[in-house]
Design an enzyme around this catalytic site. Structure first.
Site, PDB file in Angstrom:
ATOM      1  N   GLY A 160      -2.931   3.570  -2.915  1.00 52.31           N
ATOM      2  CA  GLY A 160      -2.848   2.325  -3.825  1.00 52.31           C
ATOM      3  C   GLY A 160      -2.701   1.367  -3.092  1.00 52.31           C
ATOM      4  CB  SER A 200      -0.845   0.035   1.236  1.00 51.25           C
ATOM      5  OG  SER A 200      -1.894   1.135   1.141  1.00 51.25           O
ATOM      6  CG  ASP A 201       3.157   4.658  -1.591  1.00 54.99           C
ATOM      7  OD1 ASP A 201       3.960   4.546  -0.843  1.00 54.99           O
ATOM      8  OD2 ASP A 201       2.760   5.836  -2.416  1.00 54.99           O
ATOM      9  CD  GLN A 202      -3.160   7.715   2.630  1.00 54.52           C
ATOM     10  OE1 GLN A 202      -2.384   8.270   3.683  1.00 54.52           O
ATOM     11  NE2 GLN A 202      -4.247   7.566   2.876  1.00 54.52           N
TER      12      GLN A 202
END
Length: 194
Positions: free
Chosen positions: A106, A69-71
């Site tokens: 994501g 995950s990425d933000q």
């Protein structure tokens, strides 16, 4: 019984707390990922790419479902990082006063056995109240959100800064959209409730 071990490709305590809400065993792994945006890369493309890189960069020995995950936080069309200090946090909150900001998260689930990689991008909007300098400084001094993009913790006192939250899953705002994650795990044959 699940045929796969579950791995969270993150060292973030916030993401670990969120995944713990599902009451399923998981391990964590440190992803090998350069988070530098590519030239002219949109926020959506950036978080999609980085979540995939994080999920696929972890070395696993057993058949695993690896969660990456990425933000990013976007204010006035610009990606905003973690403030890291008081002055930058005050500047970020001042820039957000009275505005709508957007978080793009994501999320990737990578099956190490089949090499199947599924990715989504979740969009979440935060509408801020009009914030005066004293309110901003008091908030920053009480919660010290120096390692949070946008300079607030929505799971804490940050909620007093908002006029409205808008999105499919409030967990996405903290960094891991659990509603989408459960669907993605189910599509891999991993039923959270079994």
């Amino acid at each position: 019984m699940h045929n796969y071990q579950l791995i969270l490709a993150s060292t973030s305590p916030f993401r670990q707390q969120l995944l713990s809400k599902l009451s399923i065993p998981f391990e964590t792994a440190q992803p090998d990922c350069d988070e530098t945006p590519l030239p002219n890369e949109s926020p959506e493309a950036l978080v999609s790419r980085l979540s995939q890189v994080k999920a696929t960069s972890c070395h696993v020995e057993k058949p695993s479902l690896v969660i990456g995950s990425d933000q990013v936080c976007v204010i006035d069309g610009n990606i905003v990082g973690k403030p890291l200090n008081r002055d930058k946090a005050i500047a970020q909150l001042s820039a957000q006063s009275g505005k709508k900001i957007t978080f793009y998260t994501g999320l990737t689930v990578y099956n190490s056995a089949t090499k199947l990689c599924e990715t989504i991008v979740d969009e979440f909007h935060v509408h801020f109240r009009q914030l005066d300098k004293r309110t901003i400084e008091n908030y920053i001094d009480k919660e010290q959100p120096f390692y949070c993009a946008g300079s607030f913790k929505c799971e804490g006192l940050g909620i007093v800064l908002f006029k409205k939250l808008e999105g499919k899953d409030p967990n996405a705002l903290i960094g891991l959209p659990l509603i989408e994650l459960v669907s993605m795990l189910n599509s891999q044959g991993f039923d959270v409730l079994r």
